[in-house]
Design an enzyme around this catalytic site. Structure first.
Site, PDB file in Angstrom:
ATOM      1  N   ASP A 251       0.862  -1.189   0.000  1.00 23.89           N
ATOM      2  CA  ASP A 251       0.000   0.000   0.000  1.00 23.89           C
ATOM      3  C   ASP A 251       0.891   1.229   0.000  1.00 23.89           C
ATOM      4  OD1 ASP A 251      -1.905   1.966   0.346  1.00 23.89           O
ATOM      5  OD2 ASP A 251      -3.074   0.831   1.807  1.00 23.89           O
ATOM      6  N   ARG A 253      -0.150   4.381  -0.512  1.00 23.47           N
ATOM      7  CA  ARG A 253      -0.937   5.601  -0.353  1.00 23.47           C
ATOM      8  C   ARG A 253      -0.482   6.432   0.848  1.00 23.47           C
ATOM      9  NH1 ARG A 253      -6.817   3.002  -0.293  1.00 23.47           N
ATOM     10  NH2 ARG A 253      -5.644   1.551   1.033  1.00 23.47           N
TER      11      ARG A 253
END
Length: 368
Positions: A251, A253
């Site tokens: 991930d 983000r």
């Protein structure tokens, strides 16, 4: 999970039509055991995040089943993407949009969605003195909850004859990352399209709240790399290992832009629609002034055979049956078991089938 974070009770209300926070609190050990425990205000590579500033470029009314919302387009100093805010509620205003710009006329302001005349003066006064005060009548603990004090009510002409809905003391907020495959072409490989539609339904139901829509396709790796990951998934790898095999973190983000957008909109306290421990940690981490009063879980409606959303015009994501969502269920299981997402997997999907997995230490802070 931080001790002061309230969570809705999954056992008592697994599928919430009215998103509220109950008195159950998540265990403080669950965050410590999570791979995301030390993320805070760090980026995907474990480096300190640069402070992100956001400026709203335009605001426009978008008709929507049962009323309308306001779509805001933001530019940030972090990237060249156009991030969005989907705002329900006539009183939630952008400070940067309302700021005066050199040489602009009233028509220029109207075209970009800023206020003019007496309403401009009232909104400007409100923005200049934004503050929060304790609310003895709040829905949650009175020592943790505040009311936003407004110095104006929206001009009736601004509401486009829509019914005035109750103002929520602490608005419902969803921070959502772009997913072309799930939202635009209705892929059932993931639950992203469903989450966006459901968040809009829940916030519209309350009448006030925000969806921050970040251009972080494929959990931050972009559409091209995401489609490569899909091909790896079709070879039998899960969503985490597919990213790692492509030399990406599971991930990538970050949420600095979301924090900046919410601050610009005057949102200081919120109920966060999410299952993602990392998202909560990043929103609250570092020098963030946002107070996540509670998280509201987003459990798939297709896990409840009794759910009925047939009356909704966007039911392509809300009226989904279990037999069509097997791939999304695998994706959800991976998010829960390997990325710390708060989902009742054992209760809804049964025990997992053991498969080879990458070392946990590689998932979130390093590249393969």
């Amino acid at each position: 999970m931080p001790d002061d974070l309230i969570t809705a009770s999954a056992a008592d209300t697994p599928f919430l039509d009215t998103p509220t926070c109950c008195n159950s609190r998540a265990s403080s050990s669950s965050l410590a055991e999570s791979h995301y425990a030390s993320v805070g205000a760090l980026d995907a590579n474990g480096q300190a995040e640069t402070k992100v500033d956001a400026e709203c470029q335009v605001r426009a009314r978008i008709p929507y089943p049962g009323g309308h919302f306001y779509l805001h387009v933001y530019h940030t100093n972090e990237d060249e993407k156009e991030h969005l805010a989907i705002v329900f509620g006539d009183d939630i205003r952008s400070a940067t949009l309302e700021a005066a710009r050199d040489g602009e006329t009233d028509m220029d302001r109207k075209i970009r969605g800023a206020s003019v005349g007496a309403l401009r003066r009232l909104i400007g006064k409100d923005i200049d003195c934004r503050h929060w005060e304790p609310s003895p009548a709040a829905s949650f603990d009175s020592d943790k909850t505040t009311n936003y004090v407004r110095s104006f009510d929206p001009d009736p002409a601004e509401t486009f004859a829509a019914p005035r809905l109750s103002v929520v003391d602490v608005p419902l907020v969803r921070i959502h990352s772009e997913c072309f495959t799930g939202e635009t072409v209705s892929s059932v490989r993931c639950d992203c399209g469903y989450q966006l539609a459901e968040a809009m339904r829940l916030i519209q139901q309350e009448g006030r709240g925000v969806i921050v829509y970040l251009r972080q396709e494929g959990r931050g790796i972009g559409l091209l790399e995401k489609l490569k990951a899909y091909n790896l998934q079709d070879m039998g790898h899960d969503t985490v290992d597919a990213n790692l095999m492509l030399n990406h973190p599971a991930d990538a983000r970050t949420y600095g832009a979301a924090r900046a957008i919410l601050a610009d909109l005057g949102v200081s306290k919120l109920r966060l629609l999410t299952n993602n421990v990392d998202k909560i940690s990043q929103i609250r981490g570092g020098d963030s002034r946002l107070d996540v009063v509670c998280h509201v879980p987003m459990y798939p409606r297709w896990w409840s055979e009794g759910s009925d959303a047939a009356q909704l015009s966007y039911s392509r994501h809300l009226l989904l049956k279990r037999d069509a969502m097997s791939e999304a269920d695998r994706y959800l299981r991976t998010k829960a078991e390997r990325m710390g997402h708060m989902l009742p997997i054992e209760q809804s999907l049964g025990p997992s089938i053991g498969i080879p997995r990458a070392p946990a230490g590689l998932l979130f802070s390093q590249h393969v």
